[in-house]
Write a protein that holds these residues in place. Structure first.
Motif, mmCIF file in Angstrom:
data_model
loop_
_atom_site.group_PDB
_atom_site.id
_atom_site.type_symbol
_atom_site.label_atom_id
_atom_site.label_comp_id
_atom_site.label_asym_id
_atom_site.label_seq_id
_atom_site.Cartn_x
_atom_site.Cartn_y
_atom_site.Cartn_z
ATOM 1 N N ALA A 1 -0.676 13.636 -44.785
ATOM 2 C CA ALA A 1 0.574 12.977 -44.098
ATOM 3 C C ALA A 1 0.886 11.347 -43.107
ATOM 4 O O ALA A 1 1.301 11.641 -41.936
ATOM 5 C CB ALA A 1 1.654 13.854 -42.821
ATOM 6 N N GLY B 1 -2.949 11.352 -29.536
ATOM 7 C CA GLY B 1 -2.397 11.775 -30.817
ATOM 8 C C GLY B 1 -1.984 12.875 -30.494
ATOM 9 O O GLY B 1 -1.808 13.910 -29.362
ATOM 10 N N VAL B 2 -0.981 14.107 -31.303
ATOM 11 C CA VAL B 2 -1.122 15.627 -31.092
ATOM 12 C C VAL B 2 -2.370 16.617 -31.065
ATOM 13 O O VAL B 2 -1.884 17.290 -30.104
ATOM 14 C CB VAL B 2 0.354 15.558 -31.750
ATOM 15 N N VAL B 3 -2.886 16.355 -31.884
ATOM 16 C CA VAL B 3 -4.106 17.101 -32.543
ATOM 17 C C VAL B 3 -4.659 16.814 -31.055
ATOM 18 O O VAL B 3 -5.408 18.277 -30.809
ATOM 19 C CB VAL B 3 -4.907 16.644 -33.738
ATOM 20 N N TYR C 1 -0.434 23.964 -40.317
ATOM 21 C CA TYR C 1 -1.291 22.667 -39.896
ATOM 22 C C TYR C 1 -2.647 22.915 -39.837
ATOM 23 O O TYR C 1 -2.351 23.424 -38.707
ATOM 24 C CB TYR C 1 -0.956 22.128 -39.469
ATOM 25 N N ASN D 1 4.652 22.866 -40.830
ATOM 26 C CA ASN D 1 3.626 22.116 -41.742
ATOM 27 C C ASN D 1 2.974 23.158 -42.251
ATOM 28 O O ASN D 1 2.042 23.651 -41.367
ATOM 29 C CB ASN D 1 3.448 20.963 -41.013
ATOM 30 N N ASP E 1 4.872 22.061 -31.607
ATOM 31 C CA ASP E 1 4.421 21.104 -31.988
ATOM 32 C C ASP E 1 5.573 20.316 -32.859
ATOM 33 O O ASP E 1 5.911 21.084 -34.078
ATOM 34 C CB ASP E 1 2.937 21.085 -32.979
ATOM 35 N N ILE F 1 6.012 17.320 -33.796
ATOM 36 C CA ILE F 1 5.711 16.280 -34.191
ATOM 37 C C ILE F 1 6.776 16.225 -35.777
ATOM 38 O O ILE F 1 6.716 14.620 -35.871
ATOM 39 C CB ILE F 1 3.946 15.538 -35.277
ATOM 40 N N HIS F 2 7.266 16.736 -36.270
ATOM 41 C CA HIS F 2 8.234 16.089 -38.102
ATOM 42 C C HIS F 2 9.538 16.601 -37.532
ATOM 43 O O HIS F 2 10.193 16.486 -38.310
ATOM 44 C CB HIS F 2 7.334 17.239 -39.028
ATOM 45 N N LYS G 1 5.031 9.918 -37.301
ATOM 46 C CA LYS G 1 4.891 10.822 -38.839
ATOM 47 C C LYS G 1 6.473 10.089 -39.271
ATOM 48 O O LYS G 1 6.858 9.019 -40.245
ATOM 49 C CB LYS G 1 5.424 12.479 -38.658
HETATM 50 C C1 LIG Z 1 1.980 19.791 -37.256
HETATM 51 C C2 LIG Z 1 1.521 18.052 -37.113
HETATM 52 N N1 LIG Z 1 0.696 18.134 -36.232
HETATM 53 C C3 LIG Z 1 -0.103 17.140 -35.558
HETATM 54 C C4 LIG Z 1 -0.079 16.323 -36.413
HETATM 55 C C5 LIG Z 1 -0.878 14.835 -36.361
HETATM 56 O O1 LIG Z 1 -1.065 14.714 -35.036
HETATM 57 P P1 LIG Z 1 -1.773 13.167 -34.611
HETATM 58 O O2 LIG Z 1 -2.013 12.026 -35.084
HETATM 59 O O3 LIG Z 1 -1.321 12.841 -33.458
HETATM 60 O O4 LIG Z 1 -2.770 13.706 -33.531
HETATM 61 C C6 LIG Z 1 0.036 16.735 -37.804
HETATM 62 C C7 LIG Z 1 -0.239 15.442 -38.977
HETATM 63 O O5 LIG Z 1 0.114 15.750 -40.303
HETATM 64 C C8 LIG Z 1 1.130 17.173 -38.378
HETATM 65 O O6 LIG Z 1 1.131 17.417 -39.354
#
Ligand SMILES: Cc1ncc(COP(=O)(O)O)c(C=O)c1O
Length: 394
Positions: free
Chosen positions: A38, A96-98, A122, A174, A202, A204-205, A237
């Motif tokens: 994405a 990052g969210v991850v 995800y 997602n 989460d 992020i979208h 995103k």
């Molecule tokens: C639901 C979700 N969370 C987190 C991420 C990635 O987050 P980051 O790149 O900030 O770690 C994505 C990327 O596709 C995602 O779809």
């Protein structure tokens, strides 16, 4: 008007999705564009590029704390775009969210605890749980026709087990593209809060929601919910900034925020990069109009795929994408196993989406297709699919 017809050449740029395509099929012709991971096959908004150029011409690239401009941009965006009032002190930058999900799992659960997720979902959600020696508790989404719903009875059961301490919610979801309604979110929160299950939402979208739908920030529902959840947001995103690794985790509750920060500190990370802060500030202050037009592009691409598939390949059923730019195709009626489908897509049709199985078993036989690209790319992708299928079925 922005130009969304330019197709940037990302071959050999180190792009993760382009490199993966080459690895999966080294013979792939140069005109093929991957539609997986994405990020966007579009230029980053011009305001961000020119704003960063101007910034770089007079700045020193030293260690930097979150600037007032950055914090202000985030709180304004949340207010204006999401009707959610936040305090600057609630914002915890994360690379990052991850990484934030991994951190949250460590901060709010103990080894051996259960963490609830809603597959197909995800895939790093599962990794954040298992790599930290916690247990995945699946509250699988229910599929009715081409639509997905939450199994609340099952959620209630799983949340009631005192060993299950956390829910990682994907909102919007997602890969199934649902934008959860206020009512659904309220019900999730009621179940979790009454069972002492904290929620990492989460979101992020959340900026990419199609006309007719509305995202609700979980924490904006009421104060009690706000005190028991962690909201993960990012400009990445929304504005194609994933390579800058900027995300903003918003935590109202002082104790949860301190726990989250102290766990990150133990892992040795804290500050973000100076360009990331600036890009986030520019995105949230200058790029609203770009985003509005981008959403119209996604709506157009969505309809194009739906119409083409319905008319030409009715065996594939497309889930209604309410938000995100990731379309979820049910290809099971093509009669291929998940491995056959992958081989057919990547070696014959030359389509490089994400294989549904990576999102959990309930994704077997599905493909996730990234629509954030010029419409012409999707047209050629769909035509390749039709031609390859006709050959296979001959
Ligand atoms: C639901 C979700 N969370 C987190 C991420 C990635 O987050 P980051 O790149 O900030 O770690 C994505 C990327 O596709 C995602 O779809």
């Amino acid at each position: 008007m922005y130009n969304f017809s330019v197709n940037p050449d990302r071959a050999d740029s180190g792009s993760v999705k382009w490199s993966a395509m080459k690895k999966i099929n080294p013979q792939v012709p140069s005109k093929i564009v991957p539609l997986s991971i994405a990020d966007m096959e579009l230029m980053t908004p011009p305001e961000i590029i020119s704003g960063l150029q101007a910034f770089l011409s007079h700045t020193v690239l030293g260690y930097t704390i979150p600037t007032k401009g950055y914090l202000h941009a985030i709180s304004n965006w949340m207010q204006q775009r999401h009707n959610w009032t936040i305090d600057h002190s609630w914002i915890v930058p994360s690379p990052g969210v991850v990484p934030a999900l991994f951190n949250a799992v460590r901060a709010f659960t103990e080894e051996g605890d259960g963490v609830i997720i809603m597959p197909p979902v995800y895939h790093p959600f599962s990794r954040a749980i298992t790599k930290n020696n916690r247990r995945i508790i699946e509250n699988s989404l229910l599929k009715k026709g081409t639509d997905y719903y939450i199994d609340f009875d099952d959620l209630e059961k799983k949340a009631h087990n005192p060993k299950n301490k956390l829910l990682i919610l994907c909102s919007p979801h997602n890969p199934v593209g649902r934008v959860w309604t206020k009512k659904e979110l309220q019900k999730i929160a009621d179940i979790c809060l009454s069972n002492n299950v904290n929620i990492v939402s989460d979101e992020i979208h959340s900026d990419i929601v199609l006309p007719g739908y509305r995202h609700t920030v979980l924490a904006s529902l009421n104060d009690t919910i706000a005190e028991n959840c962690i909201i993960c947001t990012a400009p990445s995103k929304t504005f194609n900034l994933a390579g800058l690794q900027v995300s903003n985790i918003i935590i109202k509750n002082d104790l949860l925020r301190r726990q989250f920060i102290s766990t990150a500190v133990k892992a040795g990370y804290g500050a973000l990069n100076i360009i990331g802060y600036k890009a986030c500030e520019i995105a949230y202050t200058e790029c609203s109009a770009w985003l509005d037009q981008f959403i119209l592009l996604i709506a157009k691409n969505k309809t194009l795929c739906e119409d083409f598939i319905r008319e030409n390949i009715p065996q594939i059923k497309i889930t209604n994408m309410e938000g995100t730019y990731l379309q979820w195709w049910d290809c099971r009626a093509l009669g291929m196993t998940k491995n056959e489908l992958e081989t057919f897509m990547t070696q014959q049709a030359l389509i490089f989406g994400d294989e549904g199985y990576i999102f959990g078993h309930s994704g077997d036989g599905f493909e996730r297709i990234n629509l954030a690209c010029p419409t012409s790319i999707l047209e050629s992708t769909l035509n390749r699919l039709k031609t390859a299928l006709n050959k296979t079925l001959d």
